[in-house]
Design a protein around this motif. Structure first.
Motif, PDB file in Angstrom:
ATOM      1  N   THR A 267       0.851  -1.165   0.052  1.00  8.75           N
ATOM      2  CA  THR A 267       0.093  -0.177  -0.223  1.00  8.75           C
ATOM      3  C   THR A 267       0.890   1.323   0.123  1.00  8.75           C
ATOM      4  OG1 THR A 267      -1.778  -1.005   0.982  1.00  8.75           O
ATOM      5  CG2 THR A 267      -1.627   1.334   1.422  1.00  8.75           C
ATOM      6  N   ALA A 268       2.032   1.044   0.853  1.00 16.51           N
ATOM      7  CA  ALA A 268       2.718   2.496   0.942  1.00 16.51           C
ATOM      8  C   ALA A 268       3.265   2.908  -0.474  1.00 16.51           C
ATOM      9  CB  ALA A 268       3.550   2.454   2.086  1.00 16.51           C
ATOM     10  N   VAL A 274       1.288   6.075  -7.288  1.00 12.32           N
ATOM     11  CA  VAL A 274       0.143   6.914  -7.829  1.00 12.32           C
ATOM     12  C   VAL A 274       0.335   8.505  -7.752  1.00 12.32           C
ATOM     13  CG1 VAL A 274      -2.321   7.231  -7.423  1.00 12.32           C
ATOM     14  CG2 VAL A 274      -1.474   5.039  -7.346  1.00 12.32           C
ATOM     15  N   ARG A 275       0.732   8.943  -6.505  1.00  9.67           N
ATOM     16  CA  ARG A 275       1.195  10.276  -6.303  1.00  9.67           C
ATOM     17  C   ARG A 275       1.919  10.835  -7.281  1.00  9.67           C
ATOM     18  NH1 ARG A 275       0.843   9.026  -0.861  1.00  9.67           N
ATOM     19  NH2 ARG A 275       3.124   9.080  -0.721  1.00  9.67           N
ATOM     20  N   GLY A 280      -3.939  11.419  -8.503  1.00  8.91           N
ATOM     21  CA  GLY A 280      -4.723  11.537  -7.171  1.00  8.91           C
ATOM     22  C   GLY A 280      -4.379  10.355  -6.063  1.00  8.91           C
ATOM     23  N   PRO A 281      -5.179  10.116  -4.904  1.00  5.34           N
ATOM     24  CA  PRO A 281      -4.801   9.229  -4.167  1.00  5.34           C
ATOM     25  C   PRO A 281      -5.131   7.896  -4.545  1.00  5.34           C
ATOM     26  CG  PRO A 281      -6.842  10.399  -3.476  1.00  5.34           C
ATOM     27  CD  PRO A 281      -6.249  11.273  -4.670  1.00  5.34           C
ATOM     28  N   ARG A 309      -1.547   8.127   3.096  1.00  3.70           N
ATOM     29  CA  ARG A 309      -2.681   9.075   2.435  1.00  3.70           C
ATOM     30  C   ARG A 309      -3.238   8.627   1.352  1.00  3.70           C
ATOM     31  NH1 ARG A 309       1.325  13.881   0.740  1.00  3.70           N
ATOM     32  NH2 ARG A 309       2.695  12.148   0.905  1.00  3.70           N
ATOM     33  N   THR A 310      -4.137   7.504   1.653  1.00  6.67           N
ATOM     34  CA  THR A 310      -4.831   7.034   0.659  1.00  6.67           C
ATOM     35  C   THR A 310      -6.383   7.248   0.826  1.00  6.67           C
ATOM     36  OG1 THR A 310      -5.516   5.000   1.863  1.00  6.67           O
ATOM     37  CG2 THR A 310      -3.207   4.921   0.650  1.00  6.67           C
ATOM     38  N   ALA A 311      -7.337   7.099  -0.224  1.00  7.38           N
ATOM     39  CA  ALA A 311      -8.687   7.268   0.070  1.00  7.38           C
ATOM     40  C   ALA A 311      -9.095   5.912   0.583  1.00  7.38           C
ATOM     41  CB  ALA A 311      -9.293   7.787  -1.217  1.00  7.38           C
TER      42      ALA A 311
END
Length: 601
Positions: A267-268, A274-275, A280-281, A309-311
């Protein structure tokens, strides 16, 4: 990503192929393609991820007449292969990764799969001078391919194949015959390991295998030399490279975030990619159950999401839904899997799809490669010269050997004594490998965990239950560079995922790095209690009248085990009861798969 099927050296009617397709359509809702001729057929139900507009299957190229291919998976090196093949004079009309397969086969013949980097199950049909069918699966077994040999595998028989057992059973010539030892396999190893399934005559290609069948000849299966990727840097560098590679997709992307180390790392690193790409998140998904249950991971998952800092999407499943979820999960798996995580996995990918995502990154494979399981650590800690194998094998099961012996009827115990139990086969295999490896226990254990258990127990589950909702699950830990990095570590660093904990420093919250290992699963011990909706479902499957019909289990002792669980809930008793219930439900579901596919969707 698709569902594929077909036959060779044996006929298949249009109605049969339509039935097979209907059974697998959930995994390929975007496009259906079928071709057939005298004694052959190829079909595909496509989930369009790479080049959604192009990529119609079966693949054909005008410059390579007589060669057809179908493909399930994702090829991460398809751009590199396309450049190489274009330089050799091949031309392509779209940018789909699988479209290059006929050209690759034309250049390299049955060795074509040695050039593929990704997760895949491929069937290539060569109808030229010496017709043959070539089947191949990726080195880790991320994309399974099931097959049945006509005539019991006798020389000259044909083959039928499909991505899922349910699809394979829709062929008229494939019977649904339950293996007599399936119950023991479920209780001793939680699911069928290796190339055998829980059904007679239905097998699965082993990881890294290529199989070739010519008319009038037996099927030849060979193991390819695994792809290697020289690791560069430390664990974080290697994993970051793979996460970034797999995160690049034109389809909506998310990550599965359980709250543990493995999914947290993915995830990290995916959120970073993605950033940086300006997208976007990253969206992350975590699943729990309504109500208060022990060992909940919600706060850990939220902590990972906040740090990255994910959605974040927190999905809460109503336990009242468990009965119907269990039936659907068992149907999609096609054979019993005793891990309660299967139900959670099915519900989680449903939420992913309903939120509009078609590609999900997961943390599967880390425990097997980096020595994360308690049973592995216990085996490594056993004194030199001690027999560590029996306790390790017992830890693989859903019920320990003494409990299995107590629950089995005398007739079933006698059958297993004569034929050999699943635990005996695993023990013999481990002893043979230990004799080869000497004192290097970690190599013996890692070989078994990655080559035998991981494909059958975890990867098949992830494939079937993600594709049940038309979601492509990508697994960075299962890529060659990560596997090679893990194998390159000294034995002392391949115990307890030390390299991964080091990689997580500065990326993950300290609370996640400090917490003890906990699997993402269903809290079945707490849920098999009085008043729980799950108890009604399991209790019905364990009814004495039902168990008496099979003659394998003693109903009185199963009921005593259930009573003990209700009086004093325990993880071990609950898992054994769950495994028996799953096996009983599977025997019912698989028999229903022999009716026309439109009636048993």
């Amino acid at each position: 990503m698709c569902r594929i099927f077909g036959s060779f050296a044996v006929g298949a009617t249009g109605a049969e192929l339509a039935a097979v397709s209907a059974r697998q359509r959930h995994g390929g809702p975007d496009q259906r393609g079928v071709l057939r001729g005298p004694g052959w057929s190829l079909g595909c139900d496509r989930l369009a991820v790479t080049d959604p507009v192009g990529g119609a299957q079966p693949y054909r190229l005008a410059a390579v007449p007589g060669v057809l291919a179908v493909f399930n998976g994702e090829l991460y090196n398809h751009a590199e292969l396309r450049r190489r093949l274009t330089a050799r004079g091949h031309r392509f009309t779209d940018a789909c990764d699988g479209s290059l397969l006929p050209a690759l086969y034309a250049e390299y013949g049955t060795a074509f799969a040695e050039h593929l980097d990704g997760m895949f199950a491929v069937a290539v049909l060569d109808l030229r001078a010496r017709p043959q069918l070539v089947l191949a699966v990726d080195d880790m077994g991320m994309k399974p391919l099931h097959y049945h040999l006509a005539g019991g595998g006798a020389e000259g028989g044909g083959v039928r194949f499909a991505s899922e057992i349910a699809g394979l059973l829709a062929f008229d010539g494939v019977p649904a015959v339950l293996r007599e030892d399936a119950l023991d396999t479920v209780l001793a190893t939680r699911t069928a390991l290796g190339t055998q399934t829980a059904l007679e005559g239905i097998r699965v290609l082993p990881p890294g295998a290529t199989a070739v069948l010519r008319r009038g000849e037996p099927l030849r299966v060979r193991q390819r030399t695994p792809r290697t990727a020289a690791p560069a840097g430390d664990a974080r560098d290697v994993l970051r490279h793979e996460v970034r590679r797999l995160a690049r997709t034109g389809s909506p992307l998310c990550a599965i975030t359980s709250g543990g180390l493995d999914s947290g790392l993915v995830t990290a690193l995916a959120a970073e990619e993605v950033r940086e790409a300006g997208g976007g998140p990253l969206h992350t998904f975590h699943l729990s159950y309504r109500g208060r249950w022990p060992a909940a991971e919600d706060e850990y998952a939220r902590a990972v999401a906040r740090r990255a800092r994910t959605a974040h999407h927190h999905i809460a499943v109503d336990p009242a839904e468990f009965g119907s979820l269990l039936t659907r999960t068992v149907r999609h798996l096609g054979q019993p899997n005793a891990d309660p995580i299967a139900l959670s996995t099915y519900a989680l990918f449903r939420a992913v799809r309903e939120a509009g995502f078609t590609v999900a990154l997961t943390g599967d494979g880390a425990d097997e490669l980096f020595g994360g399981y308690d049973r592995v650590r216990a085996a490594l800690a056993a004194p030199a010269g001690s027999d560590w194998i029996p306790p390790y094998v017992d830890a693989l099961g859903a019920a320990p050997r003494l409990l299995r012996d107590r629950l089995y009827t005398p007739a079933y115990r006698a059958y297993l004594a004569e034929r050999g139990s699943a635990a005996d086969r695993v023990t013999a295999e481990l002893r043979a490998h230990a004799a080869e490896d000497g004192a290097d226990r970690i190599t013996t254990l890692t070989r078994f965990e990655t080559r035998r258990r991981l494909p059958a127990y975890h990867l098949r589950r992830v494939d079937h239950l993600s594709m049940a909702w038309a979601v492509e699950a990508r697994m960075p830990f299962c890529q060659p560079s990560v596997a090679d990095y893990a194998r390159s570590l000294p034995a002392s660093a391949r115990d307890g995922k030390r390299a991964l904990y080091e990689a997580g420093r500065g990326l993950l919250p300290a609370a996640v790095l400090r917490r003890p290992k906990q699997p993402f699963t269903l809290p079945v011990a707490a849920m098999l209690t009085a008043g729980s909706p799950l108890l009604d479902t399991v209790g019905e499957l364990l009814s004495p009248a039902r168990l008496r019909r099979s003659g394998r289990l003693r109903p009185d002792r199963v009921q005593a085990l259930l009573a003990r669980q209700l009086a004093t809930p325990s993880d071990s008793d609950a898992l054994a009861l769950w495994a028996i219930a799953v096996h009983e439900l599977w025997t019912e579901v698989v028999q229903g798969m022999r009716v026309p596919a439109g009636c048993a969707a």
